[in-house]
Design a protein around this motif. Sequence first.
Motif, PDB file in Angstrom:
ATOM      1  N   LEU A 239       0.860  -1.178   0.000  1.00 44.94           N
ATOM      2  CA  LEU A 239       0.000   0.000   0.000  1.00 44.94           C
ATOM      3  C   LEU A 239       0.895   1.225   0.000  1.00 44.94           C
ATOM      4  O   LEU A 239       1.773   1.374   0.857  1.00 44.94           O
ATOM      5  CB  LEU A 239      -0.895   0.011   1.236  1.00 44.94           C
ATOM      6  N   VAL A 240       0.669   2.111  -0.962  1.00 46.34           N
ATOM      7  CA  VAL A 240       1.436   3.346  -1.100  1.00 46.34           C
ATOM      8  C   VAL A 240       0.487   4.511  -0.874  1.00 46.34           C
ATOM      9  O   VAL A 240      -0.627   4.519  -1.396  1.00 46.34           O
ATOM     10  CB  VAL A 240       2.070   3.437  -2.506  1.00 46.34           C
ATOM     11  N   GLU A 241       0.919   5.493  -0.104  1.00 37.33           N
ATOM     12  CA  GLU A 241       0.069   6.652   0.184  1.00 37.33           C
ATOM     13  C   GLU A 241       0.479   7.846  -0.684  1.00 37.33           C
ATOM     14  O   GLU A 241       1.635   8.286  -0.637  1.00 37.33           O
ATOM     15  CB  GLU A 241       0.169   7.040   1.651  1.00 37.33           C
ATOM     16  N   ASP A 242      -0.468   8.354  -1.440  1.00 35.37           N
ATOM     17  CA  ASP A 242      -0.309   9.659  -2.083  1.00 35.37           C
ATOM     18  C   ASP A 242      -0.814  10.672  -1.065  1.00 35.37           C
ATOM     19  O   ASP A 242      -2.019  10.930  -0.958  1.00 35.37           O
ATOM     20  CB  ASP A 242      -1.105   9.717  -3.383  1.00 35.37           C
TER      21      ASP A 242
ATOM     22  N   ALA B 236       5.175   3.308   2.088  1.00 35.93           N
ATOM     23  CA  ALA B 236       5.777   4.641   1.995  1.00 35.93           C
ATOM     24  C   ALA B 236       4.688   5.650   1.659  1.00 35.93           C
ATOM     25  O   ALA B 236       3.631   5.300   1.136  1.00 35.93           O
ATOM     26  CB  ALA B 236       6.868   4.668   0.925  1.00 35.93           C
ATOM     27  N   GLY B 237       4.971   6.910   1.955  1.00 37.28           N
ATOM     28  CA  GLY B 237       4.073   8.009   1.607  1.00 37.28           C
ATOM     29  C   GLY B 237       4.802   9.039   0.775  1.00 37.28           C
ATOM     30  O   GLY B 237       5.988   9.308   0.996  1.00 37.28           O
TER      31      GLY B 237
ATOM     32  N   THR C  52       9.214   6.767   4.931  1.00 37.70           N
ATOM     33  CA  THR C  52       9.107   5.308   4.974  1.00 37.70           C
ATOM     34  C   THR C  52       9.828   4.774   6.196  1.00 37.70           C
ATOM     35  O   THR C  52      10.704   5.442   6.762  1.00 37.70           O
ATOM     36  CB  THR C  52       9.700   4.685   3.689  1.00 37.70           C
ATOM     37  N   GLU C  53       9.475   3.555   6.578  1.00 38.87           N
ATOM     38  CA  GLU C  53      10.223   2.824   7.596  1.00 38.87           C
ATOM     39  C   GLU C  53      11.263   1.907   6.968  1.00 38.87           C
ATOM     40  O   GLU C  53      12.055   1.291   7.693  1.00 38.87           O
ATOM     41  CB  GLU C  53       9.265   1.998   8.466  1.00 38.87           C
ATOM     42  N   SER C  54      11.263   1.821   5.651  1.00 39.68           N
ATOM     43  CA  SER C  54      12.151   0.901   4.940  1.00 39.68           C
ATOM     44  C   SER C  54      13.471   1.580   4.589  1.00 39.68           C
ATOM     45  O   SER C  54      13.513   2.485   3.751  1.00 39.68           O
ATOM     46  CB  SER C  54      11.471   0.407   3.659  1.00 39.68           C
ATOM     47  N   ALA C  55      14.558   1.121   5.205  1.00 39.57           N
ATOM     48  CA  ALA C  55      15.875   1.652   4.852  1.00 39.57           C
ATOM     49  C   ALA C  55      16.235   1.295   3.416  1.00 39.57           C
ATOM     50  O   ALA C  55      16.910   2.068   2.725  1.00 39.57           O
ATOM     51  CB  ALA C  55      16.923   1.120   5.819  1.00 39.57           C
ATOM     52  N   GLU C  56      15.773   0.137   2.956  1.00 36.75           N
ATOM     53  CA  GLU C  56      16.042  -0.267   1.575  1.00 36.75           C
ATOM     54  C   GLU C  56      15.374   0.686   0.595  1.00 36.75           C
ATOM     55  O   GLU C  56      15.996   1.120  -0.389  1.00 36.75           O
ATOM     56  CB  GLU C  56      15.551  -1.689   1.338  1.00 36.75           C
ATOM     57  N   LEU C  57      14.105   1.032   0.838  1.00 41.36           N
ATOM     58  CA  LEU C  57      13.424   1.968  -0.057  1.00 41.36           C
ATOM     59  C   LEU C  57      14.090   3.338   0.002  1.00 41.36           C
ATOM     60  O   LEU C  57      14.249   4.009  -1.024  1.00 41.36           O
ATOM     61  CB  LEU C  57      11.946   2.066   0.307  1.00 41.36           C
ATOM     62  N   ARG C  58      14.474   3.774   1.196  1.00 37.48           N
ATOM     63  CA  ARG C  58      15.194   5.060   1.320  1.00 37.48           C
ATOM     64  C   ARG C  58      16.435   5.075   0.444  1.00 37.48           C
ATOM     65  O   ARG C  58      16.683   6.034  -0.304  1.00 37.48           O
ATOM     66  CB  ARG C  58      15.589   5.274   2.780  1.00 37.48           C
ATOM     67  N   ASP C  59      17.231   4.009   0.519  1.00 40.45           N
ATOM     68  CA  ASP C  59      18.473   3.966  -0.245  1.00 40.45           C
ATOM     69  C   ASP C  59      18.203   3.943  -1.746  1.00 40.45           C
ATOM     70  O   ASP C  59      18.910   4.603  -2.533  1.00 40.45           O
ATOM     71  CB  ASP C  59      19.290   2.748   0.157  1.00 40.45           C
TER      72      ASP C  59
END
Length: 374
Positions: free
Chosen positions: A153-156, A176-177, A197-204
């Motif tokens: 689920l992705v938040e716009d 992520a938002g 986001t809480e995801s370090a992988e997505l952040r990177d």
Amino acid sequence: MVVPAARIVFDENDRAAVADAVTEILSTGALTLGPWTQRFENAFATEHGASHAVALASGTAALEVILRTVGVRGRDVVVPAVTFYATAGAVLHAGGRPVLADVDPATLALGPDTLRAALTPDTAAVVLVHIGGLITPDVDALRAICDERGIPLVEDAAHAHGSSFQGRPAGTFGLAGAFSFYPTKVTTSGEGGMIITESAELRDEARIYRDQGKGAFTANHHVREGASWRMSELNAAVGTVHLRRLKEFVETRRRVARRYDAALADLAGIEPITEPAGCRGNYYKYVALLPHGVDRARFKQALAEDHGVRLSGEVYDLPLHHQPVFADHRGGPLPVAEDVCARQICLPVHSDMTEDETDQVIEAVAAVHRRLAG
């Protein structure tokens, strides 16, 4: 007195703080991906209860980067039909296929039934949009449906700076938002966007994508099909300064909205999109539905010409499945989306709105309602 549709608020202290920051930035020559970008990211993450934030050039870029990281290329992504072009546009740019879904008339957001109806065997992601800064009370049910199928689920959250549901900030309900800092947003950086986001992988991954897909800022080593999605240091400084006033701005907007709620309750046929129980919205937009049969263009014209009250564009006047650019993704009719888009208006809500301006809007809407819908 004319009440404008929107007003961008930077007071004398804000302007001075921005000027000082610009002087600092120009004196160092660090114009992109520097300390002000990191300050803005850290402050925004803290404000929204997130572990990570990544600043980008726009909210559209933020959403596209999330979808690229998820891997939607060649697959379906569920998007509500009541949203801005960019929500579905980001899906196309990321290589996905937007599947346009109907919405809940109470929130203008996806509902459990409309989501289930839009899911396909090849759904790669679901995008939930917080229209006007209101978060649907079905948000956890929507997340549960996604989790059951292993779909992110992705938040716009382009409208939802500072909004929350049951104490949880917008942008923290899904993987992520994506937030926007277009000039009219509750807080702005001039132009820009943010991922939380809480995801370090997505952040990177997002940091790689925003800088032309480079594995490192200082290396000409490209590992992703990225683009020039960096936020400038000048924009980051403006955003950092403006973010300091988010709570104040939201409280002012909520005060105006409470007065609108009370006033519209006495006007038969006008249906405000009210704040759901448990939600604390920022009222980026105050949305109301006109009675069936009332000509929206005449209503807005009368407010402007006879009462000096100007309304912004709707959110939105045309559902996505009626937009020519999405003709190939149209599917069948979406009756709720078609109805709410045809009848909605957005009353002015400013971050520094005065009592006199609020009175003028209330009196104008009541007068025009008596004439056109009474």
